[in-house]
Design a protein around this motif. Structure first.
Motif, short mmCIF file in Angstrom:
data_model
loop_
_atom_site.label_atom_id
_atom_site.label_comp_id
_atom_site.label_asym_id
_atom_site.label_seq_id
_atom_site.Cartn_x
_atom_site.Cartn_y
_atom_site.Cartn_z
N MET A 62 0.82 -1.19 0.00
CA MET A 62 0.00 0.00 0.00
C MET A 62 0.87 1.26 0.00
O MET A 62 0.66 2.15 -0.81
N LEU A 63 1.84 1.34 0.88
CA LEU A 63 2.65 2.55 1.01
C LEU A 63 3.44 2.83 -0.27
O LEU A 63 3.45 3.96 -0.76
N LYS A 64 4.05 1.82 -0.81
CA LYS A 64 4.84 1.98 -2.02
C LYS A 64 3.94 2.39 -3.20
O LYS A 64 4.30 3.26 -4.00
N GLY A 65 2.80 1.77 -3.31
CA GLY A 65 1.86 2.09 -4.38
C GLY A 65 1.38 3.53 -4.32
O GLY A 65 1.36 4.23 -5.34
N LEU A 66 1.04 3.98 -3.14
CA LEU A 66 0.61 5.38 -3.00
C LEU A 66 1.76 6.34 -3.27
O LEU A 66 1.58 7.37 -3.92
N ARG A 67 2.93 6.01 -2.77
CA ARG A 67 4.09 6.88 -3.02
C ARG A 67 4.30 7.04 -4.52
O ARG A 67 4.52 8.14 -5.01
N ARG A 68 4.22 5.95 -5.24
CA ARG A 68 4.41 6.01 -6.69
C ARG A 68 3.26 6.75 -7.38
O ARG A 68 3.49 7.51 -8.32
N LEU A 69 2.04 6.53 -6.93
CA LEU A 69 0.90 7.25 -7.47
C LEU A 69 1.07 8.75 -7.29
O LEU A 69 0.71 9.54 -8.16
N PHE A 70 1.66 9.13 -6.16
CA PHE A 70 1.88 10.55 -5.85
C PHE A 70 3.13 11.11 -6.52
O PHE A 70 3.45 12.28 -6.34
N PHE A 71 3.87 10.28 -7.26
CA PHE A 71 5.07 10.68 -8.00
C PHE A 71 6.29 10.95 -7.12
O PHE A 71 7.24 11.57 -7.55
N PHE A 72 6.28 10.51 -5.89
CA PHE A 72 7.42 10.74 -5.00
C PHE A 72 8.49 9.68 -5.17
O PHE A 72 8.19 8.49 -5.31
N THR A 73 9.75 10.10 -5.11
CA THR A 73 10.85 9.16 -4.96
C THR A 73 10.91 8.81 -3.47
O THR A 73 10.29 9.49 -2.64
N VAL A 74 11.68 7.79 -3.13
CA VAL A 74 11.83 7.44 -1.72
C VAL A 74 12.44 8.61 -0.92
O VAL A 74 11.90 8.97 0.13
N PRO A 75 13.53 9.24 -1.41
CA PRO A 75 14.08 10.36 -0.64
C PRO A 75 13.08 11.51 -0.44
O PRO A 75 13.02 12.10 0.64
N GLU A 76 12.29 11.80 -1.49
CA GLU A 76 11.30 12.88 -1.36
C GLU A 76 10.20 12.52 -0.37
O GLU A 76 9.80 13.33 0.45
N ALA A 77 9.72 11.29 -0.45
CA ALA A 77 8.67 10.85 0.48
C ALA A 77 9.18 10.91 1.91
O ALA A 77 8.48 11.42 2.80
N ALA A 78 10.37 10.41 2.14
CA ALA A 78 10.94 10.42 3.49
C ALA A 78 11.07 11.84 4.01
O ALA A 78 10.81 12.10 5.19
N ARG A 79 11.46 12.74 3.15
CA ARG A 79 11.67 14.13 3.57
C ARG A 79 10.38 14.91 3.73
O ARG A 79 10.18 15.61 4.72
N PHE A 80 9.49 14.83 2.75
CA PHE A 80 8.33 15.72 2.73
C PHE A 80 7.07 15.14 3.36
O PHE A 80 6.36 15.85 4.07
N ILE A 81 6.77 13.89 3.10
CA ILE A 81 5.51 13.33 3.61
C ILE A 81 5.55 13.16 5.12
O ILE A 81 4.55 13.35 5.80
N THR A 82 6.72 12.84 5.66
CA THR A 82 6.81 12.59 7.10
C THR A 82 7.20 13.83 7.91
O THR A 82 7.39 13.74 9.11
N THR A 83 7.30 14.97 7.24
CA THR A 83 7.63 16.21 7.95
C THR A 83 6.50 16.58 8.91
O THR A 83 5.33 16.53 8.55
N SER A 84 6.88 16.93 10.11
CA SER A 84 5.90 17.37 11.11
C SER A 84 6.59 18.34 12.07
O SER A 84 7.79 18.60 11.94
N HIS A 85 5.85 18.80 13.02
CA HIS A 85 6.42 19.69 14.04
C HIS A 85 7.54 18.97 14.79
O HIS A 85 8.59 19.54 15.07
#
Length: 156
Positions: A1-24
């Motif tokens: 599920m996670l990999k499929g959505l990441r790819r659907l959203f056009f994110f590379t692994v480094p981008e997903a790690a950096r941007f999707i998980t960003t929080s306070h």
């Protein structure tokens, strides 16, 4: 599920790690290794990430639906498909971030929406954002989403 959505959203692994998980609590996101562990099932996916991915998927679906509805309305009002519907494509995050208050995570989602629209409507034409060209066209006016859309319609 996670990999499929990441790819659907056009994110590379480094981008997903950096941007999707960003929080306070994690302003720099997480490590690529951690993201890969989640995708490979080596570590449980945090509930907060599951919620975030669902939110991003919902945003993408709403953006696609709203844009598609808009295109269909234009088609009905004009008695057929418009000659072209111009959508801006931002090649780089730097280009995307040239408009103030943009969220970096939305850059790749916007690309995903553009690609889906391109595959759905023959009249959709992607216009690569060109800052120098745009600023020249802007002629000192204050930048806005509406002006960017107007500029895109002039780039044939």
């Amino acid at each position: 599920m996670l990999k499929g959505l990441r790819r659907l959203f056009f994110f590379t692994v480094p981008e997903a790690a950096r941007f999707i998980t960003t929080s306070h609590d994690t302003p720099q996101g997480t490590s690529e290794q951690r993201w890969r562990e989640w995708e490979n099932g080596e570590s449980p996916i945090p509930e907060s990430l599951i919620v975030r991915m669902k939110e991003l998927n919902e945003w993408r679906s709403l953006a696609l639906d709203a844009t598609a509805d808009n295109i269909r309305i234009q088609m009905r009002e004009k008695g057929g498909a418009p000659k072209a519907i111009f959508v801006i494509w931002y090649d780089t995050l730097d280009d995307w971030m040239t408009l103030p208050k943009r969220d970096p995570v939305m850059w790749r989602l916007q690309q995903s929406v553009c690609a889906a629209l391109l595959g759905t409507f023959d009249t959709v034409k992607l216009v690569r954002f060109d800052m120098a060209n745009y600023q020249n066209w802007l002629s000192g006016r204050e930048d806005s989403e509406a002006l960017r859309a107007e500029w895109a319609s002039t780039q044939q």
